[in-house]
Design a protein around this motif. Structure first.
Motif, PDB file in Angstrom:
ATOM      1  N   LYS A 151      19.645 -49.556  34.003  1.00  0.00           N
ATOM      2  CA  LYS A 151      18.598 -49.370  33.295  1.00  0.00           C
ATOM      3  C   LYS A 151      17.432 -48.883  34.661  1.00  0.00           C
ATOM      4  O   LYS A 151      17.864 -49.465  35.613  1.00  0.00           O
ATOM      5  N   LYS A 152      16.381 -48.985  34.456  1.00  0.00           N
ATOM      6  CA  LYS A 152      15.174 -48.084  35.425  1.00  0.00           C
ATOM      7  C   LYS A 152      15.007 -49.347  35.822  1.00  0.00           C
ATOM      8  O   LYS A 152      14.745 -49.392  37.574  1.00  0.00           O
ATOM      9  N   LEU A 153      14.261 -50.083  35.020  1.00  0.00           N
ATOM     10  CA  LEU A 153      13.694 -51.348  35.829  1.00  0.00           C
ATOM     11  C   LEU A 153      14.585 -52.785  36.051  1.00  0.00           C
ATOM     12  O   LEU A 153      14.648 -53.599  36.775  1.00  0.00           O
ATOM     13  N   PHE A 154      15.863 -52.806  35.340  1.00  0.00           N
ATOM     14  CA  PHE A 154      16.612 -54.177  35.279  1.00  0.00           C
ATOM     15  C   PHE A 154      17.699 -53.357  34.970  1.00  0.00           C
ATOM     16  O   PHE A 154      18.426 -52.400  34.691  1.00  0.00           O
ATOM     17  N   THR A 155      19.090 -54.640  35.500  1.00  0.00           N
ATOM     18  CA  THR A 155      20.400 -54.546  34.792  1.00  0.00           C
ATOM     19  C   THR A 155      20.505 -55.314  33.751  1.00  0.00           C
ATOM     20  O   THR A 155      20.089 -56.375  33.655  1.00  0.00           O
ATOM     21  N   GLU A 174       3.938 -49.730  26.317  1.00  0.00           N
ATOM     22  CA  GLU A 174       5.869 -49.230  26.741  1.00  0.00           C
ATOM     23  C   GLU A 174       6.532 -49.538  27.347  1.00  0.00           C
ATOM     24  O   GLU A 174       6.226 -49.582  28.806  1.00  0.00           O
ATOM     25  N   MET A 175       7.371 -49.092  27.311  1.00  0.00           N
ATOM     26  CA  MET A 175       8.442 -49.232  28.491  1.00  0.00           C
ATOM     27  C   MET A 175       8.414 -47.754  29.655  1.00  0.00           C
ATOM     28  O   MET A 175       8.606 -48.398  30.931  1.00  0.00           O
ATOM     29  N   HIS A 176       8.739 -46.761  28.566  1.00  0.00           N
ATOM     30  CA  HIS A 176       8.177 -46.001  29.535  1.00  0.00           C
ATOM     31  C   HIS A 176       6.496 -46.014  30.499  1.00  0.00           C
ATOM     32  O   HIS A 176       6.989 -45.509  31.954  1.00  0.00           O
ATOM     33  N   GLU A 177       5.974 -46.650  29.361  1.00  0.00           N
ATOM     34  CA  GLU A 177       4.651 -46.338  30.820  1.00  0.00           C
ATOM     35  C   GLU A 177       4.885 -47.705  31.997  1.00  0.00           C
ATOM     36  O   GLU A 177       4.469 -46.931  32.957  1.00  0.00           O
ATOM     37  N   VAL A 178       5.632 -48.292  31.775  1.00  0.00           N
ATOM     38  CA  VAL A 178       6.054 -49.744  32.108  1.00  0.00           C
ATOM     39  C   VAL A 178       6.773 -48.683  34.006  1.00  0.00           C
ATOM     40  O   VAL A 178       6.781 -49.098  35.052  1.00  0.00           O
ATOM     41  N   GLU A 179       7.870 -48.292  33.335  1.00  0.00           N
ATOM     42  CA  GLU A 179       8.832 -47.549  33.700  1.00  0.00           C
ATOM     43  C   GLU A 179       7.747 -46.304  35.057  1.00  0.00           C
ATOM     44  O   GLU A 179       7.973 -46.294  36.181  1.00  0.00           O
ATOM     45  N   GLU A 180       6.610 -45.829  34.040  1.00  0.00           N
ATOM     46  CA  GLU A 180       5.716 -44.847  35.377  1.00  0.00           C
ATOM     47  C   GLU A 180       5.379 -45.341  35.947  1.00  0.00           C
ATOM     48  O   GLU A 180       4.718 -44.681  37.719  1.00  0.00           O
ATOM     49  N   HIS A 181       4.916 -46.509  35.646  1.00  0.00           N
ATOM     50  CA  HIS A 181       3.032 -47.492  36.679  1.00  0.00           C
ATOM     51  C   HIS A 181       4.486 -47.398  37.915  1.00  0.00           C
ATOM     52  O   HIS A 181       3.949 -47.854  38.781  1.00  0.00           O
ATOM     53  N   LEU A 182       5.802 -47.860  37.556  1.00  0.00           N
ATOM     54  CA  LEU A 182       6.632 -48.576  39.047  1.00  0.00           C
ATOM     55  C   LEU A 182       7.568 -47.340  39.321  1.00  0.00           C
ATOM     56  O   LEU A 182       7.890 -47.826  40.552  1.00  0.00           O
ATOM     57  N   ALA A 183       7.178 -45.745  39.014  1.00  0.00           N
ATOM     58  CA  ALA A 183       7.855 -44.921  39.448  1.00  0.00           C
ATOM     59  C   ALA A 183       7.941 -44.770  40.639  1.00  0.00           C
ATOM     60  O   ALA A 183       8.753 -44.094  41.754  1.00  0.00           O
ATOM     61  N   ASN A 184       6.563 -45.367  41.407  1.00  0.00           N
ATOM     62  CA  ASN A 184       7.250 -44.547  42.922  1.00  0.00           C
ATOM     63  C   ASN A 184       6.775 -45.724  44.543  1.00  0.00           C
ATOM     64  O   ASN A 184       6.370 -45.777  44.995  1.00  0.00           O
ATOM     65  N   SER A 185       7.469 -46.809  43.671  1.00  0.00           N
ATOM     66  CA  SER A 185       7.890 -48.329  44.172  1.00  0.00           C
ATOM     67  C   SER A 185       9.653 -47.892  44.926  1.00  0.00           C
ATOM     68  O   SER A 185       9.917 -49.270  45.373  1.00  0.00           O
ATOM     69  N   SER A 186       9.829 -46.626  44.655  1.00  0.00           N
ATOM     70  CA  SER A 186      11.341 -46.605  45.013  1.00  0.00           C
ATOM     71  C   SER A 186      12.373 -48.028  44.896  1.00  0.00           C
ATOM     72  O   SER A 186      13.087 -48.503  45.283  1.00  0.00           O
ATOM     73  N   PHE A 197       6.495 -58.659  31.532  1.00  0.00           N
ATOM     74  CA  PHE A 197       7.042 -58.967  32.985  1.00  0.00           C
ATOM     75  C   PHE A 197       8.400 -58.722  33.868  1.00  0.00           C
ATOM     76  O   PHE A 197       7.289 -58.451  35.017  1.00  0.00           O
ATOM     77  N   LEU A 198       8.549 -57.315  33.233  1.00  0.00           N
ATOM     78  CA  LEU A 198       8.816 -56.014  34.828  1.00  0.00           C
ATOM     79  C   LEU A 198       7.791 -55.475  35.298  1.00  0.00           C
ATOM     80  O   LEU A 198       7.024 -55.278  36.339  1.00  0.00           O
ATOM     81  N   GLY A 238      18.679 -50.144  37.937  1.00  0.00           N
ATOM     82  CA  GLY A 238      19.728 -51.020  37.538  1.00  0.00           C
ATOM     83  C   GLY A 238      18.411 -52.363  38.307  1.00  0.00           C
ATOM     84  O   GLY A 238      18.218 -53.809  38.371  1.00  0.00           O
ATOM     85  N   GLY A 239      17.490 -52.088  38.587  1.00  0.00           N
ATOM     86  CA  GLY A 239      15.672 -52.618  39.053  1.00  0.00           C
ATOM     87  C   GLY A 239      16.726 -53.357  40.593  1.00  0.00           C
ATOM     88  O   GLY A 239      15.596 -53.743  40.252  1.00  0.00           O
TER      89      GLY A 239
END
Ligand code: BGN
Length: 378
Positions: A348-352, A116-128, A162-163, A132-133
């Protein structure tokens, strides 16, 4: 009473222990030693937003020259100090990232699970990753500022895969990058090339990108030596794709994933705006490119991609009309006659996400006379 042999081995043991403690202390001291604070002036830069690290992370160690490692280390410490003191005068030295990104491994396999998108966001939460991605290496200045432009509609699952894969992939390459999704509103026809032109224009309004990667959302790279940068000649990147048996289907192909600088895009007046529906727009760009450049490619073993499965799109029957004109429209159709409305830009958190509207009738009308003339030359 200890006998002589035992006394001797005890002595050796104590000596060895001393040696271990001493060498550990020396190694630790060496690693922690702060390089001298006096820093040559010419290395200090004006407060440059592009040299600014986002946040500290682990320092790359392997494959980096010792002198570079010391500079990176110093940058890291200065960054922390700056964070604490909020001292605006404290300027970070500009340290270029290592030319060879340190943690590349070659062949990589993507996790194709549909999180899910929120899971992808969580995976990447620590990578600063900034809203807007946007990401850039925290301790060094990237060699490339790269906008990834993705024409998009209704491919939610592919986007999540992809993200989830691309952010870590690009971060390992130590690139200053941002992911842009350009989507047409529902009731208008998809036009991949027009969406690329729009992405190019809009991205440049917010950051001085140098290099553009025009990327289909269903293509996942399989080798991290496939550096997302722009060489002196436009680069076709998706050289070998699993669905084409990892072979180039034809010499001039420029579709899938391609990389161009601002100068190269402007030299060919961008993509044609006339290709509504599937197919041909990349061949048109290929024809434009070869009027001024050669297409460059990584070897097939590096430019490898896996295509995510989806239903085939309906080909655009009009595409041959424009392809037959060759580069006849190049100077009149592209960036020069680009017309569209931005409906919204959503960070968005991971992209514009850029939602756009355009008028197919008007776009076609803008070259109709020219098309007629070129078809029947007097
Ligand atoms: C080609 C398409 C490209 C597409 C590749 C790979 C055309 C033009 C008419 C010959 N070109 O055939 O757009 O990227 O296949 O799928 O349809």
């Amino acid at each position: 009473m200890l006998n002589r042999g035992l006394r001797q081995s005890l002595f050796v043991l104590v000596l060895a222990l001393h040696l271990i403690v001493l060498s550990t202390y020396t190694i630790l001291r060496y690693q922690r030693s702060t390089p001298t604070e006096t820093y040559p002036d010419h290395i200090l830069t004006e407060a440059d937003p592009f040299a600014k690290p986002l946040s500290p992370g682990p320092l790359p160690a392997s494959l980096i020259e010792k002198s570079e490692r010391l500079l990176l280390n110093q940058n890291y410490k200065r960054f922390n100090k700056q964070q604490k003191s909020a001292d605006k005068k404290y300027i970070l030295p500009r340290v270029p990232c290592p030319l060879l990104p340190p943690n590349l491994v070659g062949r990589v396999t993507a996790d194709l699970f549909s999180y899910e998108m929120h899971e992808v966001e969580e995976h990447l939460a620590n990578s600063s990753i900034q809203l807007g991605g946007h990401w850039s290496p925290p301790h060094c200045t990237a060699h490339y500022r790269v906008a990834i432009i993705i024409p998009y509609r209704n491919r939610d699952m592919q986007l999540r895969i992809f993200l989830n894969f691309m952010h870590p992939f690009l971060q390992k390459q130590q690139i200053d990058y941002q992911i842009y999704l350009v989507e047409p509103i529902e009731k208008i026809k998809f036009n991949r090339a027009l969406l690329f032109n729009i992405g190019f224009r809009e991205a440049l309004k917010e950051y001085p990108w140098q290099c553009f990667i025009f990327h289909d959302v269903d293509l996942i790279p399989e080798d991290d030596r496939n550096i997302y940068s722009c060489p002196p000649e436009p680069r076709h990147m998706s050289v070998s794709v699993n669905t084409f048996n990892y072979q180039l289907p034809y010499r001039g192909i420029f579709g899938g994933v391609s990389a161009m600088t601002i100068k190269q895009m402007e030299a060919v007046n961008g993509f044609s705006n006339q290709y509504f529906g599937w197919g041909g727009e990349d061949d048109d760009m290929s024809a434009r490119v070869i009027t001024k450049y050669r297409i460059s490619r990584y070897p097939a073993s590096i430019g490898r991609y896996r295509m995510l499965r989806h239903r085939p799109d309906t080909p655009n029957s009009n595409r041959f009309t424009f392809l037959h004109l060759g580069t006849g429209l190049m100077n009149h159709d592209g960036l020069s006659n680009l017309q569209y409305d931005v409906v919204s830009i959503d960070k968005k958190k991971l992209f514009t996400h850029i939602l756009v509207n355009y008028n197919e009738t008007l776009i076609k009308a803008s070259v109709a006379d020219l098309v007629k003339k070129k078809k029947k030359p007097h």
